[in-house]
Design a protein around this motif. Sequence first.
Motif, mmCIF file in Angstrom:
data_model
loop_
_atom_site.group_PDB
_atom_site.id
_atom_site.type_symbol
_atom_site.label_atom_id
_atom_site.label_comp_id
_atom_site.label_asym_id
_atom_site.label_seq_id
_atom_site.Cartn_x
_atom_site.Cartn_y
_atom_site.Cartn_z
ATOM 1 N N ALA A 90 0.791 -1.520 -0.355
ATOM 2 C CA ALA A 90 0.004 0.055 -0.067
ATOM 3 C C ALA A 90 1.182 1.230 -0.215
ATOM 4 N N GLY A 91 0.654 2.280 -0.970
ATOM 5 C CA GLY A 91 1.419 3.774 -0.942
ATOM 6 C C GLY A 91 2.310 3.980 -1.890
ATOM 7 N N THR A 92 3.180 2.191 -2.810
ATOM 8 C CA THR A 92 4.140 2.346 -3.389
ATOM 9 C C THR A 92 2.749 2.114 -5.116
ATOM 10 N N ALA A 93 4.814 2.582 -5.726
ATOM 11 C CA ALA A 93 4.018 3.050 -7.385
ATOM 12 C C ALA A 93 3.104 1.521 -7.436
ATOM 13 N N ALA A 94 3.514 0.217 -7.047
ATOM 14 C CA ALA A 94 2.709 -0.465 -8.010
ATOM 15 C C ALA A 94 1.114 -0.670 -7.294
ATOM 16 N N ALA A 95 0.549 -0.469 -6.495
ATOM 17 C CA ALA A 95 -0.489 -0.304 -6.061
ATOM 18 C C ALA A 95 -2.212 0.549 -6.887
ATOM 19 N N TYR A 96 -1.175 1.084 -7.758
ATOM 20 C CA TYR A 96 -2.339 2.315 -9.312
ATOM 21 C C TYR A 96 -1.973 1.424 -9.891
ATOM 22 N N GLN A 97 -3.438 1.476 -10.792
ATOM 23 C CA GLN A 97 -3.977 1.385 -11.545
ATOM 24 C C GLN A 97 -4.473 2.685 -12.965
ATOM 25 N N LEU A 98 -4.191 2.130 -14.275
ATOM 26 C CA LEU A 98 -5.235 3.596 -14.889
ATOM 27 C C LEU A 98 -6.579 2.689 -15.117
ATOM 28 N N LYS A 99 -7.612 3.620 -15.404
ATOM 29 C CA LYS A 99 -8.590 3.339 -15.923
ATOM 30 C C LYS A 99 -9.284 4.524 -17.135
ATOM 31 N N ASN A 100 -9.925 3.856 -17.144
ATOM 32 C CA ASN A 100 -11.002 5.664 -18.175
ATOM 33 C C ASN A 100 -10.373 6.490 -19.050
ATOM 34 N N ALA A 101 -9.168 5.676 -19.933
ATOM 35 C CA ALA A 101 -8.554 7.232 -20.830
ATOM 36 C C ALA A 101 -9.529 7.197 -21.219
ATOM 37 N N ARG A 102 -8.613 8.581 -22.225
ATOM 38 C CA ARG A 102 -9.659 9.072 -23.121
ATOM 39 C C ARG A 102 -9.053 10.476 -24.041
ATOM 40 N N GLY A 141 2.228 8.559 -7.641
ATOM 41 C CA GLY A 141 3.387 7.480 -8.013
ATOM 42 C C GLY A 141 3.072 6.806 -9.103
ATOM 43 N N ILE A 142 2.376 6.261 -10.208
ATOM 44 C CA ILE A 142 1.543 5.201 -10.331
ATOM 45 C C ILE A 142 2.693 4.689 -11.038
ATOM 46 N N GLU A 143 3.524 3.673 -10.822
ATOM 47 C CA GLU A 143 4.291 3.563 -12.947
ATOM 48 C C GLU A 143 4.282 3.364 -13.971
ATOM 49 N N VAL A 144 5.508 3.441 -14.955
ATOM 50 C CA VAL A 144 4.752 4.337 -15.990
ATOM 51 C C VAL A 144 4.155 2.910 -17.080
ATOM 52 N N LYS A 145 4.293 1.534 -16.340
ATOM 53 C CA LYS A 145 4.350 0.347 -17.324
ATOM 54 C C LYS A 145 2.424 0.284 -16.647
ATOM 55 N N VAL A 190 -6.535 7.516 -12.094
ATOM 56 C CA VAL A 190 -5.527 6.769 -11.035
ATOM 57 C C VAL A 190 -6.601 6.227 -10.566
ATOM 58 N N TYR A 191 -6.445 5.204 -10.224
ATOM 59 C CA TYR A 191 -7.200 3.780 -9.241
ATOM 60 C C TYR A 191 -6.589 3.574 -8.016
ATOM 61 N N ASN A 192 -6.335 2.627 -7.004
ATOM 62 C CA ASN A 192 -5.547 2.368 -6.114
ATOM 63 C C ASN A 192 -6.011 0.732 -6.680
ATOM 64 N N LEU A 193 -4.985 -0.329 -6.560
ATOM 65 C CA LEU A 193 -5.627 -1.506 -7.560
ATOM 66 C C LEU A 193 -6.540 -2.112 -6.611
#
Length: 217
Positions: A90-102, A141-145, A190-193
């Motif tokens: 929790a709180g690290t970059a890998a704990a995030y994901q991207l949604k609803n790209a537009r 701090g979301i990861e680039v990937k 950006v969403y929490n995983l």
Amino acid sequence: MKRMNFHSKKRGIATVVTGTALAAALTATMTSGVSYANSETLQGLSPGAVSADGKFFTPGPNTVVKRNAGEAAPGILSGEALATVNPGPAGTAAAYQLKNARWIGQQCGTDLLSQTSGAGKTTLVLTVEKAVAATYTKEIGIEVKAISAGMGWSVTNTYTVKNENRYEVPAGKWGVVQAFPLYDLYQGDVYNLWGPDTGKDAYASKPVGVCFNSWNQ
């Protein structure tokens, strides 16, 4: 100046954004070695056409915007864009994901790709084919990937822009044609995983064509 509407999920209201404001929203991380056009290079533009960060400009009456000539259907996504976003503490970059790209608009970059000039009466022809780096920025701090995975394309790849423009220079005048990259601008949430929306966004700009700026004096 073109006005574009998109809906803000955070406020639940329609927001009107000018091209310059869209550009300002993308204070993008560029690869090293990129140089931006100065005020002397970007002639023939209206006052305020260049974004506050100096990286984008809104096309004016002297600008011809062309998407890539003979653009093919999208190919196989890069490994980065297909990468699995693994859970992290929790709180690290890998704990995030991207949604609803537009898609939120398009803008011309200020990185000068090529230029030609000459005395009239003449026809100036400028042909461009060059690899241009995509850019991105993020509010958390979301990861680039994870940004690439959410966008569906690599935000760190280079993309070839290709097109041509002809410009008629009147007799007794000195004409100039310059080429700048054209970008499609995207925004994602950006969403929490395993949780709710963080209320933060990530942005990316993908090279998709050429902006030809032409004038005579």
